[in-house]
Design an enzyme around this catalytic site. Sequence first.
Site, PDB file in Angstrom:
ATOM      1  N   ARG A  61      55.987  65.387 -79.575  1.00  0.00           N
ATOM      2  CA  ARG A  61      57.130  65.604 -79.256  1.00  0.00           C
ATOM      3  C   ARG A  61      57.223  67.810 -78.723  1.00  0.00           C
ATOM      4  NH1 ARG A  61      61.250  64.399 -82.902  1.00  0.00           N
ATOM      5  NH2 ARG A  61      61.738  62.970 -81.589  1.00  0.00           N
ATOM      6  N   ASP A  70      66.610  53.296 -87.404  1.00  0.00           N
ATOM      7  CA  ASP A  70      66.045  54.755 -87.253  1.00  0.00           C
ATOM      8  C   ASP A  70      66.539  55.649 -88.382  1.00  0.00           C
ATOM      9  OD1 ASP A  70      64.774  57.150 -86.789  1.00  0.00           O
ATOM     10  OD2 ASP A  70      65.518  57.986 -85.360  1.00  0.00           O
ATOM     11  N   THR A 104      61.871  59.321 -91.816  1.00  0.00           N
ATOM     12  CA  THR A 104      60.541  60.601 -92.440  1.00  0.00           C
ATOM     13  C   THR A 104      60.080  60.738 -93.822  1.00  0.00           C
ATOM     14  OG1 THR A 104      62.435  62.188 -91.906  1.00  0.00           O
ATOM     15  CG2 THR A 104      61.278  61.959 -89.669  1.00  0.00           C
TER      16      THR A 104
HETATM   17  N1  LIG Z   1      51.224  58.399 -79.662  1.00  0.00           N
HETATM   18  C1  LIG Z   1      51.684  59.170 -78.300  1.00  0.00           C
HETATM   19  N2  LIG Z   1      51.636  58.765 -77.588  1.00  0.00           N
HETATM   20  C2  LIG Z   1      51.951  59.480 -76.160  1.00  0.00           C
HETATM   21  N3  LIG Z   1      53.089  60.063 -75.820  1.00  0.00           N
HETATM   22  C3  LIG Z   1      53.839  59.868 -77.391  1.00  0.00           C
HETATM   23  C4  LIG Z   1      52.612  59.641 -78.405  1.00  0.00           C
HETATM   24  N4  LIG Z   1      53.656  59.690 -79.759  1.00  0.00           N
HETATM   25  C5  LIG Z   1      54.919  60.541 -78.831  1.00  0.00           C
HETATM   26  N5  LIG Z   1      54.731  60.668 -78.115  1.00  0.00           N
HETATM   27  C6  LIG Z   1      56.064  61.072 -77.157  1.00  0.00           C
HETATM   28  O1  LIG Z   1      56.601  62.292 -78.531  1.00  0.00           O
HETATM   29  C7  LIG Z   1      57.828  62.267 -78.537  1.00  0.00           C
HETATM   30  C8  LIG Z   1      58.350  62.013 -79.557  1.00  0.00           C
HETATM   31  O2  LIG Z   1      58.266  60.861 -79.832  1.00  0.00           O
HETATM   32  P1  LIG Z   1      59.348  59.894 -80.598  1.00  0.00           P
HETATM   33  O3  LIG Z   1      60.339  59.681 -79.965  1.00  0.00           O
HETATM   34  O4  LIG Z   1      58.653  58.849 -80.907  1.00  0.00           O
HETATM   35  O5  LIG Z   1      59.045  60.665 -82.194  1.00  0.00           O
HETATM   36  P2  LIG Z   1      59.752  59.857 -83.800  1.00  0.00           P
HETATM   37  O6  LIG Z   1      58.519  59.724 -84.457  1.00  0.00           O
HETATM   38  O7  LIG Z   1      60.528  58.697 -83.431  1.00  0.00           O
HETATM   39  O8  LIG Z   1      60.590  61.157 -83.955  1.00  0.00           O
HETATM   40  P3  LIG Z   1      61.645  61.248 -84.870  1.00  0.00           P
HETATM   41  O9  LIG Z   1      61.845  61.298 -86.286  1.00  0.00           O
HETATM   42  O10 LIG Z   1      62.086  62.892 -85.241  1.00  0.00           O
HETATM   43  O11 LIG Z   1      62.761  60.072 -84.602  1.00  0.00           O
HETATM   44  C9  LIG Z   1      58.772  61.217 -77.138  1.00  0.00           C
HETATM   45  O12 LIG Z   1      59.201  60.736 -76.270  1.00  0.00           O
HETATM   46  C10 LIG Z   1      57.316  60.513 -76.708  1.00  0.00           C
HETATM   47  O13 LIG Z   1      57.202  61.085 -75.171  1.00  0.00           O
HETATM   48 MG   LIG Z   2      62.581  58.527 -83.771  1.00  0.00          MG
END
Ligand SMILES: Nc1ncnc2c1ncn2[C@@H]1O[C@H](COP(=O)(O)OP(=O)(O)OP(=O)(O)O)[C@@H](O)[C@H]1O
Ligand SMILES: [Mg+2]
Length: 344
Positions: free
Chosen positions: A223, A115, A164
Amino acid sequence: MSQESGRALVTPAVAGGEAGEGQSLRPQTLADYVGQAALKRKLEVFVRAARGRDEPLDHTLLHGPPGLGKTTMAHILAHELGVRLHLTSGPAIEHKGVLAGHLTALGSRDVLFIDEIHRLAPAVEESLYSAMEDGRIDLPVGEGNRARTIGFELAPFTLIGATTRTALLSGPLRDRFQIIEAIEFYGDDELAAIVCRTASILGVPVSGAAALEVGRRSRGTPRIANRLIRRVRDFAQVRGARSIELADASASLLELGIDSEGLDALDRRLLTMIVENFRGGPVGVDALAASLGEPRDTLESVVEPFLLQRGFLLRTPRGRIATIKAARHLGIELPVGWQGALDL
Ligand SMILES: Nc1ncnc2c1ncn2[C@@H]1O[C@H](COP(=O)(O)OP(=O)(O)OP(=O)(O)O)[C@@H](O)[C@H]1O
Ligand SMILES: [Mg+2]
């Protein structure tokens, strides 16, 4: 941003671990992952092809604003590939030895998820190059004038990087990913579907109209949708409501300071600052960060992408410019000598 520890080794079945984001809310399979239809179709093909060849998935870079589902997708890919996910982050890999520890722990075709990969130290990034390209890593052994390096052969593996900020990724690192995919902001209907899914996991009935209202005001971000539906549920529960209706949702969102376009207090502060103090701009991001008392990185990676996408803000070589849409939305009369965008 995510809070994974540097050492967690998780299997898909127990994957998760982001503070405050209950694992039960994370979809586990591609079919459960709402939205991103084009991306899912492609990834499904790549996964099936790799499995058919008994090879690891090619190295994959996922990029997009926070909270859109990059970490979730990495878990899902490992699950769909039928391999283990080893989880770490750029800042947690303090030196080459830590990276070597992760790489040598990988089983055949496992996924190493890094990450915030734009935050790798340069020396670590360089050792990652040979790992990605040649499946080898050089480890220093011995000390003083007997010190030398030994090359280690690694098991075939997949690196999934998430960031990001692709712009901050070095060219050589980006070039070593064979699959580079963006995760985009979600549409209102998709967010409404996520709200319904989350509400049903939480065990609270929500009307379609209420789910759409929460989805619409979630800044295109799952999120945030998950966070808002939890808070709306609190308001509904304290009022003694059995289910969440549109009126509950609207009243709670107002109470939470989320406006009709889904903008929160910081979004509005930023736009108000540009409109009122800089007559619409252009204003440099450093000046904005200083005036708002927020880190530049927060503005660039968290606040601005959504405002740009919705046409409240423009990025130009001379700085940020607010649009008339922004001034109108804020209910501010255009200041004399307006220098912001005119054509929206
Ligand atoms: N396509 C999706 N369908 C359903 N729930 C989702 C989806 N994408 C994300 N989520 C929900 O949103 C939350 C945030 O997603 P995630 O942690 O994967 O984001 P990220 O892109 O990794 O963020 P960061 O850049 O902050 O690490 C997750 O806990 C999940 O429950
Ligand atoms: Mg993440």
